[in-house]
Design a protein around this motif. Structure first.
Motif, PDB file in Angstrom:
ATOM      1  N   LEU A 111       3.895   3.685   4.901  1.00 54.24           N
ATOM      2  CA  LEU A 111       3.151   2.495   4.477  1.00 54.24           C
ATOM      3  C   LEU A 111       3.452   2.155   3.016  1.00 54.24           C
ATOM      4  O   LEU A 111       3.672   0.987   2.676  1.00 54.24           O
ATOM      5  CB  LEU A 111       1.649   2.724   4.656  1.00 54.24           C
ATOM      6  N   ARG A 112       3.472   3.167   2.166  1.00 53.70           N
ATOM      7  CA  ARG A 112       3.758   2.933   0.755  1.00 53.70           C
ATOM      8  C   ARG A 112       5.171   2.379   0.565  1.00 53.70           C
ATOM      9  O   ARG A 112       5.392   1.450  -0.221  1.00 53.70           O
ATOM     10  CB  ARG A 112       3.583   4.219  -0.047  1.00 53.70           C
ATOM     11  N   GLU A 113       6.125   2.922   1.313  1.00 50.54           N
ATOM     12  CA  GLU A 113       7.503   2.440   1.211  1.00 50.54           C
ATOM     13  C   GLU A 113       7.618   0.983   1.641  1.00 50.54           C
ATOM     14  O   GLU A 113       8.309   0.180   0.992  1.00 50.54           O
ATOM     15  CB  GLU A 113       8.419   3.314   2.070  1.00 50.54           C
ATOM     16  N   LEU A 114       6.942   0.618   2.735  1.00 47.86           N
ATOM     17  CA  LEU A 114       6.970  -0.772   3.197  1.00 47.86           C
ATOM     18  C   LEU A 114       6.335  -1.693   2.170  1.00 47.86           C
ATOM     19  O   LEU A 114       6.859  -2.780   1.873  1.00 47.86           O
ATOM     20  CB  LEU A 114       6.230  -0.908   4.530  1.00 47.86           C
ATOM     21  N   ALA A 115       5.206  -1.282   1.643  1.00 48.50           N
ATOM     22  CA  ALA A 115       4.517  -2.106   0.654  1.00 48.50           C
ATOM     23  C   ALA A 115       5.380  -2.310  -0.586  1.00 48.50           C
ATOM     24  O   ALA A 115       5.503  -3.427  -1.107  1.00 48.50           O
ATOM     25  CB  ALA A 115       3.181  -1.470   0.286  1.00 48.50           C
TER      26      ALA A 115
END
Length: 383
Positions: free
Chosen positions: A58-62
């Motif tokens: 999720l952090r990478e996508l954000a």
């Protein structure tokens, strides 16, 4: 031009479909275009909140897309009053409980199909959502494919005369996973995890048949597990317990007969991964993902069976191509725009949870037909 923000909790966007089609090519694409234009000229700008179980992904996508909001706590985001829509593209087995929580939180719901793992569960979701007064939508992306939009144009224009039959071919070879990584997740091939091509594809065929040709009145199907040993994402061998091919006959209202083969164990010898041939008294058409070709009654050649000589002209060259006649956008994005208009200004949207339940019903009927070797009638769902 005036605009306002519509916050959407998107659960399951770390998966292939959730990311590529729903986040990247739909919601982020809509944002880049300035939002969805409403009938009064104002625009709605979708603001995604990424939801999932894997904090790192999720952090990478954000970070990749400069998004500020993400969370692994579904209850937290459902309690947020600024969130108007809950979207679910998780694995099917996790969808029903999450959607129920979202309905109870008063969120409008847009979900991938199937909406539940059973007809009982799908009908219950439709009933609970109706009683809660929330708007619902189910992804029915194939209706928005350029090829099927052209086919719909032909139907509306009376090109076929009386439609007699529909023949569909879908599928491709999915690698077993031993010496080449599989293109689909391993849970697709385990019945205990909600896998199987009937569960996956019959809901698609239901809405395509219903929207274009007529409601399904009965089904006769054969489900098969052709490849019974596969390898998962960690390279570990496992027993494939779910059907990887299905052969179905669908009886439609008005007497149209549809035959659709679905397989993850077939090597493609077609122009596109899915093709539908429609034959009518006045003409025929073959529609795929993007293209559509026709042959009218007035220009139908006279084939003659003669195995002793070569065919003088390839049969496919005797067909004409249907022009685009319009700029046809990504189907997932188009349906997202329609659902957003439905939520914000109550624009018509027929692809609701009851429609999704009918797709689940057809999948269950197909599995029952295969298990018992008989024709299964389709009854009307009432909520």
């Amino acid at each position: 031009m005036d605009s306002h923000v519509l916050t959407i909790a998107m659960n399951g966007v770390t998966g292939r479909m959730g990311y590529r089609q729903h986040l990247l090519r739909s919601i982020l694409a809509i944002r880049e275009e300035g939002g969805v234009q409403l009938s009064d000229g104002t625009r709605v700008l979708p603001e995604p909140v990424l939801v999932g179980r894997n904090e790192r992904k999720l952090r990478e996508l954000a970070d990749r897309h400069s998004l500020n909001r993400w969370t692994t706590d579904l209850d937290e985001v459902l309690a947020d009053e600024s969130v108007s829509i809950y979207f679910d593209s998780q694995v099917t087995s996790a969808r029903e409980s999450a959607v129920l929580r979202a309905v109870k939180a008063g969120k409008h719901i847009y979900a991938e199909k199937p909406t539940a793992t059973s007809l009982e569960g799908a009908v219950e979701l439709a009933r609970v959502a109706r009683d809660a007064g929330v708007k619902t939508g189910v992804v029915q992306d194939k209706l928005f494919l350029p090829g099927l939009l052209k086919l719909k144009r032909l139907i509306d224009g009376g090109f076929f005369g009386r439609i007699l039959s529909v023949r569909g071919e879908f599928g491709y070879w999915v690698y077993e996973g031993d010496w080449q990584p599989a293109q689909r997740p391993s849970w697709n091939y385990r019945a205990e995890d909600g896998g199987g091509i009937i569960v996956d594809m019959f809901p698609h065929w239901h809405y395509v048949l219903e929207a274009l040709f007529g409601s399904v009145e009965a089904v006769t199907a054969k489900a098969v597990t052709h490849v019974d040993r596969r390898w998962d994402e960690q390279g570990k061998a496992y027993e494939a317990t779910a059907d990887d091919a299905a052969y179905g006959i669908f009886e439609l209202a008005g007497g149209v007969i549809a035959q659709i083969n679905s397989s993850w164990c077939v090597r493609v010898n077609r122009d596109e991964l899915v093709e539908f041939q429609v034959d009518g008294t006045e003409g025929s058409a073959v529609a795929g993902l993007r293209e559509c070709r026709v042959q009218h009654r007035a220009i139908t050649p006279k084939p003659v069976w003669n195995p002793d000589i070569a065919v003088p002209e390839p049969f496919r060259e005797q067909w004409q191509t249907v022009p685009d006649n319009a700029e046809l956008d990504n189907g997932f994005k188009v349906q997202w725009e329609q659902f957003i208009r439905h939520v914000v200004e109550d624009a018509p949207f027929p692809h609701d949870f009851l429609s999704g339940a009918r797709g689940v019903q057809l999948a269950e009927a197909g599995l029952l037909s295969s298990a018992e070797g008989r024709r299964v009638p389709i009854t009307e769902i009432r909520i």
